[in-house]
Design a protein around this motif. Structure first.
Motif, PDB file in Angstrom:
ATOM      1  N   LEU A 173       0.839  -1.206   0.000  1.00  0.00           N
ATOM      2  CA  LEU A 173       0.000   0.000   0.000  1.00  0.00           C
ATOM      3  C   LEU A 173       0.866   1.244   0.000  1.00  0.00           C
ATOM      4  CD1 LEU A 173      -3.298   0.659   1.786  1.00  0.00           C
ATOM      5  CD2 LEU A 173      -1.448   2.264   2.184  1.00  0.00           C
ATOM      6  N   LEU A 174       1.973   1.200   0.734  1.00  0.00           N
ATOM      7  CA  LEU A 174       2.855   2.364   0.793  1.00  0.00           C
ATOM      8  C   LEU A 174       3.502   2.624  -0.561  1.00  0.00           C
ATOM      9  CD1 LEU A 174       3.574   4.304   3.066  1.00  0.00           C
ATOM     10  CD2 LEU A 174       5.597   2.920   3.552  1.00  0.00           C
ATOM     11  N   ARG A 175       3.869   1.562  -1.253  1.00  0.00           N
ATOM     12  CA  ARG A 175       4.446   1.743  -2.590  1.00  0.00           C
ATOM     13  C   ARG A 175       3.388   2.245  -3.574  1.00  0.00           C
ATOM     14  NH1 ARG A 175       7.238  -3.124  -1.143  1.00  0.00           N
ATOM     15  NH2 ARG A 175       5.578  -4.354  -2.126  1.00  0.00           N
ATOM     16  N   ARG A 176       2.156   1.773  -3.400  1.00  0.00           N
ATOM     17  CA  ARG A 176       1.090   2.131  -4.330  1.00  0.00           C
ATOM     18  C   ARG A 176       0.661   3.585  -4.169  1.00  0.00           C
ATOM     19  NH1 ARG A 176      -1.772  -1.922  -3.174  1.00  0.00           N
ATOM     20  NH2 ARG A 176      -3.400  -0.992  -1.857  1.00  0.00           N
ATOM     21  N   HIS A 177       0.623   4.067  -2.923  1.00  0.00           N
ATOM     22  CA  HIS A 177       0.114   5.409  -2.646  1.00  0.00           C
ATOM     23  C   HIS A 177       1.197   6.388  -2.225  1.00  0.00           C
ATOM     24  CE1 HIS A 177      -4.120   4.310  -2.979  1.00  0.00           C
ATOM     25  NE2 HIS A 177      -3.844   3.204  -2.303  1.00  0.00           N
ATOM     26  N   GLY A 178       2.412   5.908  -2.035  1.00  0.00           N
ATOM     27  CA  GLY A 178       3.468   6.765  -1.527  1.00  0.00           C
ATOM     28  C   GLY A 178       4.016   7.695  -2.590  1.00  0.00           C
ATOM     29  N   PRO A 179       5.033   8.494  -2.225  1.00  0.00           N
ATOM     30  CA  PRO A 179       5.556   8.558  -0.862  1.00  0.00           C
ATOM     31  C   PRO A 179       4.663   9.383   0.075  1.00  0.00           C
ATOM     32  CG  PRO A 179       6.704  10.124  -2.250  1.00  0.00           C
ATOM     33  CD  PRO A 179       5.776   9.363  -3.151  1.00  0.00           C
ATOM     34  N   VAL A 180       4.687   9.036   1.354  1.00  0.00           N
ATOM     35  CA  VAL A 180       3.955   9.784   2.368  1.00  0.00           C
ATOM     36  C   VAL A 180       4.963  10.693   3.063  1.00  0.00           C
ATOM     37  CG1 VAL A 180       2.608   9.661   4.486  1.00  0.00           C
ATOM     38  CG2 VAL A 180       2.269   7.950   2.687  1.00  0.00           C
ATOM     39  N   ARG A 181       4.792  11.993   2.880  1.00  0.00           N
ATOM     40  CA  ARG A 181       5.778  12.939   3.412  1.00  0.00           C
ATOM     41  C   ARG A 181       5.261  13.740   4.600  1.00  0.00           C
ATOM     42  NH1 ARG A 181       6.761  13.413  -2.313  1.00  0.00           N
ATOM     43  NH2 ARG A 181       8.851  12.630  -2.835  1.00  0.00           N
ATOM     44  N   ALA A 265       4.128   3.807   8.089  1.00  0.00           N
ATOM     45  CA  ALA A 265       3.618   4.639   6.994  1.00  0.00           C
ATOM     46  C   ALA A 265       4.285   6.016   6.992  1.00  0.00           C
ATOM     47  CB  ALA A 265       2.102   4.786   7.111  1.00  0.00           C
ATOM     48  N   TRP A 266       4.363   6.611   8.166  1.00  0.00           N
ATOM     49  CA  TRP A 266       5.016   7.914   8.314  1.00  0.00           C
ATOM     50  C   TRP A 266       5.035   8.281   9.782  1.00  0.00           C
ATOM     51  CZ3 TRP A 266       3.569  12.728  10.254  1.00  0.00           C
ATOM     52  CH2 TRP A 266       4.492  13.769  10.016  1.00  0.00           C
ATOM     53  N   GLY A 267       6.021   9.075  10.162  1.00  0.00           N
ATOM     54  CA  GLY A 267       6.057   9.635  11.508  1.00  0.00           C
ATOM     55  C   GLY A 267       6.856   8.806  12.489  1.00  0.00           C
ATOM     56  N   ARG A 268       7.136   9.409  13.608  1.00  0.00           N
ATOM     57  CA  ARG A 268       7.859   8.742  14.687  1.00  0.00           C
ATOM     58  C   ARG A 268       6.859   8.252  15.732  1.00  0.00           C
ATOM     59  NH1 ARG A 268      13.171   9.556  14.411  1.00  0.00           N
ATOM     60  NH2 ARG A 268      13.453   8.963  16.581  1.00  0.00           N
ATOM     61  N   PRO A 269       7.220   7.224  16.484  1.00  0.00           N
ATOM     62  CA  PRO A 269       6.301   6.720  17.518  1.00  0.00           C
ATOM     63  C   PRO A 269       5.933   7.802  18.521  1.00  0.00           C
ATOM     64  CG  PRO A 269       8.109   5.176  17.149  1.00  0.00           C
ATOM     65  CD  PRO A 269       8.459   6.429  16.395  1.00  0.00           C
ATOM     66  N   ALA A 317      13.472   2.922  10.244  1.00  0.00           N
ATOM     67  CA  ALA A 317      13.650   4.107   9.400  1.00  0.00           C
ATOM     68  C   ALA A 317      14.159   3.695   8.021  1.00  0.00           C
ATOM     69  CB  ALA A 317      14.623   5.084  10.059  1.00  0.00           C
ATOM     70  N   VAL A 318      15.063   2.712   7.990  1.00  0.00           N
ATOM     71  CA  VAL A 318      15.560   2.198   6.712  1.00  0.00           C
ATOM     72  C   VAL A 318      14.435   1.525   5.948  1.00  0.00           C
ATOM     73  CG1 VAL A 318      17.119   0.553   5.618  1.00  0.00           C
ATOM     74  CG2 VAL A 318      17.911   1.939   7.550  1.00  0.00           C
ATOM     75  N   GLN A 319      13.646   0.712   6.655  1.00  0.00           N
ATOM     76  CA  GLN A 319      12.523   0.022   6.027  1.00  0.00           C
ATOM     77  C   GLN A 319      11.536   1.016   5.430  1.00  0.00           C
ATOM     78  OE1 GLN A 319       9.325  -1.397   8.530  1.00  0.00           O
ATOM     79  NE2 GLN A 319       9.461  -3.433   7.614  1.00  0.00           N
ATOM     80  N   GLN A 320      11.245   2.088   6.170  1.00  0.00           N
ATOM     81  CA  GLN A 320      10.305   3.108   5.693  1.00  0.00           C
ATOM     82  C   GLN A 320      10.831   3.769   4.431  1.00  0.00           C
ATOM     83  OE1 GLN A 320       9.566   6.204   8.511  1.00  0.00           O
ATOM     84  NE2 GLN A 320       7.807   7.014   7.421  1.00  0.00           N
ATOM     85  N   ALA A 321      12.138   4.040   4.372  1.00  0.00           N
ATOM     86  CA  ALA A 321      12.724   4.677   3.201  1.00  0.00           C
ATOM     87  C   ALA A 321      12.645   3.768   1.978  1.00  0.00           C
ATOM     88  CB  ALA A 321      14.179   5.052   3.491  1.00  0.00           C
ATOM     89  N   LEU A 322      12.838   2.463   2.177  1.00  0.00           N
ATOM     90  CA  LEU A 322      12.785   1.521   1.064  1.00  0.00           C
ATOM     91  C   LEU A 322      11.380   1.399   0.499  1.00  0.00           C
ATOM     92  CD1 LEU A 322      15.091  -1.315   2.442  1.00  0.00           C
ATOM     93  CD2 LEU A 322      15.627   0.317   0.621  1.00  0.00           C
ATOM     94  N   CYS A 323      10.355   1.566   1.354  1.00  0.00           N
ATOM     95  CA  CYS A 323       8.966   1.413   0.908  1.00  0.00           C
ATOM     96  C   CYS A 323       8.443   2.685   0.249  1.00  0.00           C
ATOM     97  CB  CYS A 323       8.064   1.052   2.094  1.00  0.00           C
ATOM     98  SG  CYS A 323       8.402  -0.611   2.748  1.00  0.00           S
ATOM     99  N   ALA A 324       9.111   3.805   0.476  1.00  0.00           N
ATOM    100  CA  ALA A 324       8.593   5.090  -0.021  1.00  0.00           C
ATOM    101  C   ALA A 324       8.718   5.192  -1.540  1.00  0.00           C
ATOM    102  CB  ALA A 324       9.360   6.228   0.643  1.00  0.00           C
TER     103      ALA A 324
END
Length: 324
Positions: A173-181, A265-269, A317-324
């Motif tokens: 879903l993140l790849r389909r609708h991203g990037p989420v900034r 998807a985005w943001g810090r905990p 954070a690395v995982q989030q960057a790869l999915c963006a």
């Protein structure tokens, strides 16, 4: 007695109604009850005819409760839960050491079940009865040995985990609708909601957006496509399936994030003073025996989980960057 029997629906009909109302889907209720969709529909129809009011509004996809249905559902849910807890209380226990633990659906599925092998190794022969309910159970009032439920601090409850929340979704879903900034991008995605209770016991999307972006995208989020569930395990399942973005509670979604089934998807905990708390009858820990051993094991597992979680932010954070 005969008058009371005529005034009340059959118990099985109430069970069918409760399941259908909880799922808002007759087919899902039938699967849960091990019966057929027509059987559930027939039971509900008989109840509606007996009561003289519709309990559901039939829609193009699924059903929705009427006002009368909502009122009856609350009473039936609470009554069946009380009946189930009381039945557990009076049921004869086997001689092996046994405990009754009450917790919610998400904690039972995503945190407790993966640790059952470790629990069996730590306390061989333990008979553990797990009672799941989204409602908080007070072991000082109900016959359970321990209760793990989400909420705020209070009384003699011991906090196991602080509420730590981050939006999560499937990598696809993140790849389909991203990037989420930012939060505004997130507000345009389908959002998955866990039905809130009163008083409020956990963070919902409105609170998250208000904290993350001073409330600016809240109206957009309110108008975004969304799905509402009253069972957190279903929220997570929908997120894994790519149906939308969920608020992910640590540690419940940690393993799914580690395995790549979910991604941030985005943001810090975000952390709050709420969280998972352990409640037990007064003096349970001091009494020794099986209760003390279980509590010690539980606290050790939670402490180990908190330490392990400290090593995760960089990897995610690395995982989030790869999915963006």
């Amino acid at each position: 007695m005969s008058t009371l029997r005529r005034q009340l629906p059959q118990l099985q009909s109430l069970v069918y109604f409760e399941s259908a109302a909880r799922h808002l889907n007759f087919t899902a209720a039938a699967e849960e009850l091990g019966t057929t969709q027509p059987a559930v529909s027939h039971r509900v129809k008989r109840m509606e005819e007996d009561l003289g009011v519709p309990l559901f509004r039939r829609q193009h996809r699924g059903v929705a409760l009427t006002d009368e249905g909502q009122r009856l559902y609350r009473t039936v849910r609470e009554s069946l839960e009380a009946l189930r807890l009381t039945t557990a209380e009076v049921r004869v226990r086997e001689e092996r050491p046994s405990l009754v633990l009450a917790t919610d659906f998400g904690c039972a599925k995503f945190w407790l079940l993966p640790r059952i092998p470790a629990l069996r190794a730590a306390i061989p022969g333990l008979q553990l009865r797990v009672i799941t309910s989204q409602e908080e159970v007070d072991p000082r009032q109900v016959a359970v040995d321990f209760s793990i439920h989400f909420g705020g601090p209070g009384g003699d409850a011991e906090r196991l985990f602080a509420e730590t929340v981050v939006p999560v979704c499937s990598p696809a879903l993140l790849r389909r609708h991203g990037p989420v900034r930012g939060a505004a991008d997130l507000a345009r995605l389908p959002l998955l909601h866990l039905q809130q209770v009163e008083p409020i016991r956990w963070m919902d999307w409105s609170e998250w957006f208000a904290a993350e972006a001073a409330g600016r995208p809240t109206e957009a989020a309110r108008q975004a496509p969304h799905l509402l569930f009253n069972d957190y395990s279903m929220v997570v399942q929908a997120a894994v399936g790519g149906d939308g973005v969920a608020l992910g509670w640590s540690p419940l979604v940690d393993e799914l994030l580690d395995r790549g089934e979910l991604a941030v998807a985005w943001g810090r905990p975000r952390r709050t003073a709420r969280g998972y708390f352990l409640r037990s009858p007064r003096g349970a820990a001091a009494a020794g025996g099986i209760r003390a051993r279980f509590r010690d094991w539980l606290l050790a597992e939670c402490t180990a989980g908190v330490k392990a979680d400290a090593a995760r932010p960089a990897a995610r954070a690395v995982q989030q960057a790869l999915c963006a």
